[in-house]
Design an enzyme around this catalytic site. Structure first.
Site, PDB file in Angstrom:
ATOM      1  N   ASP A  46       2.535 -19.546  -4.118  1.00 32.76           N
ATOM      2  CA  ASP A  46       3.654 -20.021  -3.280  1.00 32.76           C
ATOM      3  C   ASP A  46       3.098 -20.547  -1.953  1.00 32.76           C
ATOM      4  O   ASP A  46       2.603 -19.777  -1.139  1.00 32.76           O
ATOM      5  CB  ASP A  46       4.627 -18.871  -3.006  1.00 32.76           C
ATOM      6  CG  ASP A  46       5.824 -19.335  -2.184  1.00 32.76           C
ATOM      7  OD1 ASP A  46       6.793 -19.840  -2.788  1.00 32.76           O
ATOM      8  OD2 ASP A  46       5.775 -19.232  -0.940  1.00 32.76           O
ATOM      9  N   TYR A  51       2.966 -24.613   6.001  1.00 37.35           N
ATOM     10  CA  TYR A  51       1.876 -23.630   6.100  1.00 37.35           C
ATOM     11  C   TYR A  51       0.547 -24.320   6.421  1.00 37.35           C
ATOM     12  O   TYR A  51      -0.411 -23.661   6.830  1.00 37.35           O
ATOM     13  CB  TYR A  51       1.707 -22.810   4.808  1.00 37.35           C
ATOM     14  CG  TYR A  51       2.906 -21.994   4.382  1.00 37.35           C
ATOM     15  CD1 TYR A  51       4.018 -21.832   5.220  1.00 37.35           C
ATOM     16  CD2 TYR A  51       2.946 -21.377   3.144  1.00 37.35           C
ATOM     17  CE1 TYR A  51       5.114 -21.098   4.812  1.00 37.35           C
ATOM     18  CE2 TYR A  51       4.049 -20.635   2.734  1.00 37.35           C
ATOM     19  CZ  TYR A  51       5.131 -20.508   3.568  1.00 37.35           C
ATOM     20  OH  TYR A  51       6.221 -19.779   3.154  1.00 37.35           O
ATOM     21  N   LYS A  76       7.376 -26.395  -0.645  1.00 34.27           N
ATOM     22  CA  LYS A  76       8.698 -26.470  -0.017  1.00 34.27           C
ATOM     23  C   LYS A  76       8.762 -27.621   0.967  1.00 34.27           C
ATOM     24  O   LYS A  76       7.778 -27.893   1.673  1.00 34.27           O
ATOM     25  CB  LYS A  76       9.006 -25.164   0.734  1.00 34.27           C
ATOM     26  CG  LYS A  76       8.633 -23.902  -0.032  1.00 34.27           C
ATOM     27  CD  LYS A  76       8.997 -22.631   0.705  1.00 34.27           C
ATOM     28  CE  LYS A  76       8.382 -21.420   0.023  1.00 34.27           C
ATOM     29  NZ  LYS A  76       7.026 -21.097   0.457  1.00 34.27           N
ATOM     30  N   HIS A 109      13.110 -25.656   2.179  1.00 36.83           N
ATOM     31  CA  HIS A 109      12.588 -24.453   2.841  1.00 36.83           C
ATOM     32  C   HIS A 109      13.666 -23.690   3.617  1.00 36.83           C
ATOM     33  O   HIS A 109      13.719 -22.465   3.567  1.00 36.83           O
ATOM     34  CB  HIS A 109      11.434 -24.871   3.765  1.00 36.83           C
ATOM     35  CG  HIS A 109      10.441 -23.794   4.034  1.00 36.83           C
ATOM     36  ND1 HIS A 109       9.106 -24.034   4.220  1.00 36.83           N
ATOM     37  CD2 HIS A 109      10.580 -22.453   4.149  1.00 36.83           C
ATOM     38  CE1 HIS A 109       8.476 -22.894   4.434  1.00 36.83           C
ATOM     39  NE2 HIS A 109       9.348 -21.919   4.406  1.00 36.83           N
ATOM     40  N   LEU A 191       6.923  -7.102   1.201  1.00 33.71           N
ATOM     41  CA  LEU A 191       6.437  -5.847   1.793  1.00 33.71           C
ATOM     42  C   LEU A 191       6.879  -5.724   3.247  1.00 33.71           C
ATOM     43  O   LEU A 191       6.379  -4.870   3.986  1.00 33.71           O
ATOM     44  CB  LEU A 191       4.898  -5.807   1.730  1.00 33.71           C
ATOM     45  CG  LEU A 191       4.287  -5.940   0.328  1.00 33.71           C
ATOM     46  CD1 LEU A 191       2.769  -6.097   0.415  1.00 33.71           C
ATOM     47  CD2 LEU A 191       4.662  -4.734  -0.535  1.00 33.71           C
ATOM     48  N   ILE A 229       6.337 -12.373  -4.205  1.00 35.21           N
ATOM     49  CA  ILE A 229       5.168 -13.199  -3.873  1.00 35.21           C
ATOM     50  C   ILE A 229       4.412 -12.567  -2.705  1.00 35.21           C
ATOM     51  O   ILE A 229       4.303 -13.150  -1.628  1.00 35.21           O
ATOM     52  CB  ILE A 229       5.597 -14.652  -3.540  1.00 35.21           C
ATOM     53  CG1 ILE A 229       6.844 -14.676  -2.631  1.00 35.21           C
ATOM     54  CG2 ILE A 229       5.828 -15.448  -4.802  1.00 35.21           C
ATOM     55  CD1 ILE A 229       7.185 -16.062  -2.093  1.00 35.21           C
ATOM     56  N   LYS A 231       1.663 -11.451  -0.059  1.00 37.95           N
ATOM     57  CA  LYS A 231       0.490 -12.124   0.516  1.00 37.95           C
ATOM     58  C   LYS A 231      -0.525 -11.079   0.967  1.00 37.95           C
ATOM     59  O   LYS A 231      -0.172 -10.078   1.591  1.00 37.95           O
ATOM     60  CB  LYS A 231       0.928 -12.983   1.708  1.00 37.95           C
ATOM     61  CG  LYS A 231      -0.223 -13.550   2.546  1.00 37.95           C
ATOM     62  CD  LYS A 231      -0.565 -12.679   3.744  1.00 37.95           C
ATOM     63  CE  LYS A 231      -1.744 -13.195   4.543  1.00 37.95           C
ATOM     64  NZ  LYS A 231      -2.143 -12.234   5.618  1.00 37.95           N
ATOM     65  N   SER A 232      -1.784 -11.342   0.687  1.00 39.18           N
ATOM     66  CA  SER A 232      -2.866 -10.568   1.294  1.00 39.18           C
ATOM     67  C   SER A 232      -4.111 -11.428   1.264  1.00 39.18           C
ATOM     68  O   SER A 232      -4.312 -12.199   0.315  1.00 39.18           O
ATOM     69  CB  SER A 232      -3.114  -9.263   0.536  1.00 39.18           C
ATOM     70  OG  SER A 232      -4.253  -8.619   1.077  1.00 39.18           O
ATOM     71  N   VAL A 233      -4.936 -11.295   2.293  1.00 40.58           N
ATOM     72  CA  VAL A 233      -6.243 -11.960   2.242  1.00 40.58           C
ATOM     73  C   VAL A 233      -7.339 -10.949   1.912  1.00 40.58           C
ATOM     74  O   VAL A 233      -8.507 -11.279   1.951  1.00 40.58           O
ATOM     75  CB  VAL A 233      -6.563 -12.682   3.577  1.00 40.58           C
ATOM     76  CG1 VAL A 233      -5.619 -13.862   3.777  1.00 40.58           C
ATOM     77  CG2 VAL A 233      -6.502 -11.724   4.757  1.00 40.58           C
ATOM     78  N   ARG A 237      -6.496  -5.536  -1.968  1.00 43.28           N
ATOM     79  CA  ARG A 237      -5.015  -5.536  -1.947  1.00 43.28           C
ATOM     80  C   ARG A 237      -4.453  -6.606  -2.880  1.00 43.28           C
ATOM     81  O   ARG A 237      -3.405  -6.409  -3.504  1.00 43.28           O
ATOM     82  CB  ARG A 237      -4.521  -5.796  -0.525  1.00 43.28           C
ATOM     83  CG  ARG A 237      -4.779  -4.647   0.427  1.00 43.28           C
ATOM     84  CD  ARG A 237      -4.381  -5.068   1.823  1.00 43.28           C
ATOM     85  NE  ARG A 237      -4.436  -3.958   2.764  1.00 43.28           N
ATOM     86  CZ  ARG A 237      -4.215  -4.096   4.073  1.00 43.28           C
ATOM     87  NH1 ARG A 237      -3.925  -5.297   4.570  1.00 43.28           N
ATOM     88  NH2 ARG A 237      -4.264  -3.055   4.866  1.00 43.28           N
ATOM     89  N   ASN A 241      -1.831  -5.403  -5.653  1.00 38.93           N
ATOM     90  CA  ASN A 241      -0.440  -5.871  -5.687  1.00 38.93           C
ATOM     91  C   ASN A 241      -0.025  -6.394  -7.055  1.00 38.93           C
ATOM     92  O   ASN A 241       1.172  -6.542  -7.330  1.00 38.93           O
ATOM     93  CB  ASN A 241      -0.222  -6.938  -4.620  1.00 38.93           C
ATOM     94  CG  ASN A 241      -0.334  -6.373  -3.207  1.00 38.93           C
ATOM     95  OD1 ASN A 241      -0.294  -5.160  -3.022  1.00 38.93           O
ATOM     96  ND2 ASN A 241      -0.488  -7.242  -2.222  1.00 38.93           N
TER      97      ASN A 241
END
Ligand code: NDP
Length: 275
Positions: A46, A51, A76, A109, A191, A229, A231-233, A237, A241
């Site tokens: 996503d 972004y 979006k 969006h 989250l 959806i 997110k983690s970098v 994690r 997830n």
């Protein structure tokens, strides 16, 4: 490799129930992050024009060597691109940055109702769908009143409404409206950007199942039929997830998480957000 469950959208297209979000991931880091997500088994990504990381996402998709039909890519149209011609041009620009021939899902969006333009953008999305340039179309941050206008004058029912949704902000009115019209609810910030991970109700359930707080919350979403959806970098994690398919929360545990509702919005309100 795990098989990620899918949900069938109202036009017959299958969408993975767990995807990977890249909000606030800088373009330079997004290639590495998406590469880690694809390696962990995610196939749904996503992103959004605003972004600023579609090019990095595209580099990761190309480098993966994965067949295009195994991927599910969402982007979006930003508020500045509301309007018929503007949205068509924004779609083309997103495709080029991503290096793709088509998207699986394209969303408006934000409704930005003060601009009076989201119906024009919806017509553009319908044109893209009719031309076979996108597999499914939907909206994001739409309140029932905005969806109702699309239902009243549009020719296509949105496949998805992506909204802020987590235990602290459950948006039951939007979920009910979506469900009543065959629109899938997709949870952004599932989250709450970490804000609910330390809640005793969450950590108690996590301990009981030998899981992490994030896994418990993502499981709560899945058992209530939403697409998520996260997110983690952080590679551990990212994998964690996705590892939520082999345990089940009991009814009283779902209820304990439901009880965390506190109108805890983390993002803007769709009624007045203009970007
Ligand atoms: P999330 O609710 O996914 O939370 C992300 C935060 O939680 C990050 O700080 C991340 O840290 C942390 N985190 C992730 N996994 C874990 C874990 N297992 N344990 C502990 N902490 C964890 O927030 P987002 O706002 O990013 O929302 C997800 C996606 O939703 C976005 O990336 C975007 O794709 C979409 N979105 C859409 C919006 C819209 O208007 N349509 C608006 C906002 C988001 P770290 O990265 O450091 O590991």
């Amino acid at each position: 490799m795990k098989t990620i469950p899918t949900i069938t959208l109202n036009n017959g297209v299958d969408m993975p129930r767990i995807g990977y979000g890249v909000f606030q991931v800088p373009d330079a880091e997004s290639e590495q992050a998406v590469t880690a997500a694809l390696a962990a088994g995610y196939r749904s990504i996503d992103t959004a024009a605003v972004y600023g990381n579609e090019a990095g996402v595209g580099r990761a998709l190309a480098a993966s060597g994965l067949p295009r039909e195994e991927l599910f890519i969402t982007s979006k149209a930003w508020i500045a691109d509301l309007g018929f011609d503007e949205t068509l041009a924004a779609y083309q620009a997103s495709l080029e940055k991503l290096g793709l021939e088509y998207l699986d899902l394209y969303l408006i969006h934000w409704p930005a109702p003060a601009t009076g333009l989201y119906l024009e953008s919806w017509r553009a999305l319908e044109a893209l769908l009719a031309a076979g340039k996108v597999r499914a179309i939907g909206v994001s941050n739409f309140l029932p009143e905005h969806l109702q206008r699309i239902l009243d004058v549009g020719n296509t029912v949105p496949a998805v409404n992506q909204v802020e949704l987590h235990p602290a902000l459950q948006q039951h009115d939007i979920q009910a409206f979506n469900a009543a019209h065959g629109i899938v609810t997709e949870a952004w910030s599932p989250l709450a950007q970490g804000a609910v991970l330390g809640e005793p109700a969450v950590t108690d359930i996590a301990v009981a199942h030998g899981r992490t707080p994030a896994q418990v919350i993502l499981r709560w979403h899945l058992q209530q039929d939403r697409v998520v959806i996260p997110k983690s970098v952080t590679p551990a994690r990212i994998a964690e997830n996705l590892d939520i398919l082999d345990f089940e929360l009991a009814e009283d545990e779902l209820a304990a998480l439901d009880a965390l509702e506190r109108d805890g919005r983390t993002g803007p309100h769709p009624a007045d957000f203009t970007g």
